[in-house]
Design a protein around this motif. Structure first.
Motif, PDB file in Angstrom:
ATOM      1  N   HIS A 179       0.809  -1.220   0.000  1.00  0.00           N
ATOM      2  CA  HIS A 179       0.000   0.000   0.000  1.00  0.00           C
ATOM      3  C   HIS A 179       0.841   1.267   0.000  1.00  0.00           C
ATOM      4  CE1 HIS A 179      -3.464  -2.485   0.860  1.00  0.00           C
ATOM      5  NE2 HIS A 179      -2.771  -3.053   1.807  1.00  0.00           N
ATOM      6  N   GLU A 180       2.129   1.126   0.117  1.00  0.00           N
ATOM      7  CA  GLU A 180       3.060   2.249   0.175  1.00  0.00           C
ATOM      8  C   GLU A 180       4.118   2.037  -0.910  1.00  0.00           C
ATOM      9  OE1 GLU A 180       2.581   4.656   2.442  1.00  0.00           O
ATOM     10  OE2 GLU A 180       0.932   3.590   3.394  1.00  0.00           O
ATOM     11  N   PRO A 181       4.803   3.109  -1.336  1.00  0.00           N
ATOM     12  CA  PRO A 181       5.871   2.935  -2.323  1.00  0.00           C
ATOM     13  C   PRO A 181       6.962   1.959  -1.847  1.00  0.00           C
ATOM     14  CG  PRO A 181       5.313   5.246  -2.110  1.00  0.00           C
ATOM     15  CD  PRO A 181       4.559   4.525  -1.029  1.00  0.00           C
ATOM     16  N   MET A 182       7.228   1.971  -0.533  1.00  0.00           N
ATOM     17  CA  MET A 182       8.197   1.041   0.040  1.00  0.00           C
ATOM     18  C   MET A 182       7.578   0.418   1.289  1.00  0.00           C
ATOM     19  SD  MET A 182      12.125   1.618   1.240  1.00  0.00           S
ATOM     20  CE  MET A 182      12.694   1.814  -0.435  1.00  0.00           C
ATOM     21  N   ALA A 183       7.378  -0.885   1.270  1.00  0.00           N
ATOM     22  CA  ALA A 183       6.791  -1.579   2.416  1.00  0.00           C
ATOM     23  C   ALA A 183       7.838  -1.707   3.522  1.00  0.00           C
ATOM     24  CB  ALA A 183       6.285  -2.948   2.006  1.00  0.00           C
ATOM     25  N   LYS A 184       7.533  -1.121   4.682  1.00  0.00           N
ATOM     26  CA  LYS A 184       8.469  -1.167   5.811  1.00  0.00           C
ATOM     27  C   LYS A 184       7.905  -1.930   6.998  1.00  0.00           C
ATOM     28  CE  LYS A 184      10.783   3.084   4.569  1.00  0.00           C
ATOM     29  NZ  LYS A 184      11.185   4.421   4.956  1.00  0.00           N
ATOM     30  N   THR A 185       6.595  -2.202   6.969  1.00  0.00           N
ATOM     31  CA  THR A 185       5.960  -2.956   8.056  1.00  0.00           C
ATOM     32  C   THR A 185       4.954  -3.938   7.458  1.00  0.00           C
ATOM     33  OG1 THR A 185       4.098  -1.443   8.341  1.00  0.00           O
ATOM     34  CG2 THR A 185       6.104  -0.952   9.609  1.00  0.00           C
ATOM     35  N   VAL A 186       4.550  -4.894   8.244  1.00  0.00           N
ATOM     36  CA  VAL A 186       3.564  -5.879   7.791  1.00  0.00           C
ATOM     37  C   VAL A 186       2.231  -5.218   7.444  1.00  0.00           C
ATOM     38  CG1 VAL A 186       2.721  -6.486  10.101  1.00  0.00           C
ATOM     39  CG2 VAL A 186       2.638  -8.186   8.281  1.00  0.00           C
ATOM     40  N   GLU A 187       1.922  -4.109   8.093  1.00  0.00           N
ATOM     41  CA  GLU A 187       0.664  -3.393   7.825  1.00  0.00           C
ATOM     42  C   GLU A 187       0.631  -2.768   6.429  1.00  0.00           C
ATOM     43  OE1 GLU A 187       1.155  -3.938  12.083  1.00  0.00           O
ATOM     44  OE2 GLU A 187       2.473  -2.926  10.672  1.00  0.00           O
ATOM     45  N   CYS A 188       1.770  -2.658   5.793  1.00  0.00           N
ATOM     46  CA  CYS A 188       1.852  -2.086   4.443  1.00  0.00           C
ATOM     47  C   CYS A 188       1.530  -3.106   3.354  1.00  0.00           C
ATOM     48  CB  CYS A 188       3.248  -1.530   4.190  1.00  0.00           C
ATOM     49  SG  CYS A 188       3.692  -0.134   5.222  1.00  0.00           S
ATOM     50  N   THR A 189       1.305  -4.360   3.719  1.00  0.00           N
ATOM     51  CA  THR A 189       1.076  -5.418   2.731  1.00  0.00           C
ATOM     52  C   THR A 189      -0.242  -6.145   2.977  1.00  0.00           C
ATOM     53  OG1 THR A 189       2.236  -7.085   4.038  1.00  0.00           O
ATOM     54  CG2 THR A 189       3.567  -5.797   2.492  1.00  0.00           C
ATOM     55  N   ASP A 190      -0.759  -6.741   1.916  1.00  0.00           N
ATOM     56  CA  ASP A 190      -1.987  -7.543   1.991  1.00  0.00           C
ATOM     57  C   ASP A 190      -1.947  -8.670   0.967  1.00  0.00           C
ATOM     58  OD1 ASP A 190      -3.846  -6.483   3.947  1.00  0.00           O
ATOM     59  OD2 ASP A 190      -3.995  -4.703   2.681  1.00  0.00           O
ATOM     60  N   CYS A 191      -2.773  -9.669   1.206  1.00  0.00           N
ATOM     61  CA  CYS A 191      -2.956 -10.745   0.240  1.00  0.00           C
ATOM     62  C   CYS A 191      -4.019 -10.305  -0.770  1.00  0.00           C
ATOM     63  CB  CYS A 191      -3.390 -12.028   0.932  1.00  0.00           C
ATOM     64  SG  CYS A 191      -3.685 -13.392  -0.209  1.00  0.00           S
ATOM     65  N   ALA A 192      -3.618 -10.052  -2.007  1.00  0.00           N
ATOM     66  CA  ALA A 192      -4.545  -9.601  -3.035  1.00  0.00           C
ATOM     67  C   ALA A 192      -5.361 -10.759  -3.603  1.00  0.00           C
ATOM     68  CB  ALA A 192      -3.784  -8.903  -4.156  1.00  0.00           C
ATOM     69  N   SER A 193      -5.056 -11.968  -3.221  1.00  0.00           N
ATOM     70  CA  SER A 193      -5.812 -13.146  -3.681  1.00  0.00           C
ATOM     71  C   SER A 193      -7.073 -13.366  -2.855  1.00  0.00           C
ATOM     72  CB  SER A 193      -4.930 -14.392  -3.625  1.00  0.00           C
ATOM     73  OG  SER A 193      -3.776 -14.213  -4.411  1.00  0.00           O
ATOM     74  N   PHE A 194      -7.229 -12.621  -1.769  1.00  0.00           N
ATOM     75  CA  PHE A 194      -8.385 -12.767  -0.885  1.00  0.00           C
ATOM     76  C   PHE A 194      -9.694 -12.536  -1.631  1.00  0.00           C
ATOM     77  CE2 PHE A 194     -11.659 -10.715   1.668  1.00  0.00           C
ATOM     78  CZ  PHE A 194     -11.843 -11.648   2.663  1.00  0.00           C
ATOM     79  N   GLU A 195     -10.636 -13.439  -1.424  1.00  0.00           N
ATOM     80  CA  GLU A 195     -12.010 -13.281  -1.899  1.00  0.00           C
ATOM     81  C   GLU A 195     -12.935 -13.739  -0.779  1.00  0.00           C
ATOM     82  OE1 GLU A 195     -13.229 -14.779  -5.720  1.00  0.00           O
ATOM     83  OE2 GLU A 195     -11.167 -14.678  -6.465  1.00  0.00           O
ATOM     84  N   THR A 196     -14.003 -13.005  -0.586  1.00  0.00           N
ATOM     85  CA  THR A 196     -14.951 -13.401   0.466  1.00  0.00           C
ATOM     86  C   THR A 196     -15.760 -14.613   0.012  1.00  0.00           C
ATOM     87  OG1 THR A 196     -16.635 -11.890  -0.354  1.00  0.00           O
ATOM     88  CG2 THR A 196     -15.201 -11.076   1.387  1.00  0.00           C
ATOM     89  N   MET A 197     -16.225 -15.381   0.973  1.00  0.00           N
ATOM     90  CA  MET A 197     -17.098 -16.506   0.670  1.00  0.00           C
ATOM     91  C   MET A 197     -18.455 -15.955   0.282  1.00  0.00           C
ATOM     92  SD  MET A 197     -16.145 -19.251   3.606  1.00  0.00           S
ATOM     93  CE  MET A 197     -16.604 -18.162   4.928  1.00  0.00           C
ATOM     94  N   LYS A 198     -19.129 -16.599  -0.624  1.00  0.00           N
ATOM     95  CA  LYS A 198     -20.445 -16.122  -1.063  1.00  0.00           C
ATOM     96  C   LYS A 198     -21.553 -16.937  -0.475  1.00  0.00           C
ATOM     97  CE  LYS A 198     -18.513 -14.145  -5.089  1.00  0.00           C
ATOM     98  NZ  LYS A 198     -18.391 -13.920  -6.432  1.00  0.00           N
TER      99      LYS A 198
END
Length: 53
Positions: free
Chosen positions: A34-53
């Motif tokens: 989420h930032e130009p340079m990830a410096k903490t775990v909070e700056c990243t996410d799993c983009a493969s996440f999908e909610t259950m339907k």
């Protein structure tokens, strides 16, 4: 879906979560930042996440 023991996951709300244990069922996941340079775990996410339907 089959378990992928190379990808640990405890997000049970995800469509790809292996319901019997803390793993993912995808062969590959995409991680984004989420930032130009990830410096903490909070700056990243799993983009493969999908909610259950």
């Amino acid at each position: 879906m089959e378990v992928n023991k190379s990808i640990g996951c405890n997000v049970s709300e995800c469509k790809y979560h292996y319901k019997k244990d803390s793993y993912c069922t995808l062969n590959k996941i995409e991680i984004v930042k989420h930032e130009p340079m990830a410096k903490t775990v909070e700056c990243t996410d799993c983009a493969s996440f999908e909610t259950m339907k």
